[in-house]
Scaffold this motif. Structure first.
Motif: not given
Length: 82
Positions: A40-50
């Motif tokens: 349910g998060s808002s439109k925030i930019l996220y960094t995704i690493t894997f």
């Protein structure tokens, strides 16, 4: 979260921010990972690493998806860029 997949009903075991998660599918995208990490998060930019077994480490950006394997680890965090 579930997704139609070609691997039948057997979920893939992934780890998101240290939490084991079962995902139905052999591919996952940026939006699905954000929703699993921060429901349910808002439109925030996220960094995704894997990082994962038998695959190179990398990053996933908005609009991208990646084929997953059992044991792949994802770190999803709010981006410090504006």
């Amino acid at each position: 979260m579930t997704k139609d997949s070609s691997n039948g009903d057997k979920p893939t075991n992934i780890i998101i921010n240290g939490t084991p998660t079962k995902f139905n599918g052999d591919e996952i995208n940026y939006d699905q990972l954000v929703e699993l990490a921060f429901p349910g998060s808002s439109k925030i930019l996220y960094t995704i690493t894997f990082m994962g077994p038998q695959m190179p480490d990398g990053t996933l950006t908005e609009g991208q998806s990646i084929k997953i394997r059992n044991g792949v680890k994802f770190n999803v965090s709010k981006t410090n860029r504006s």
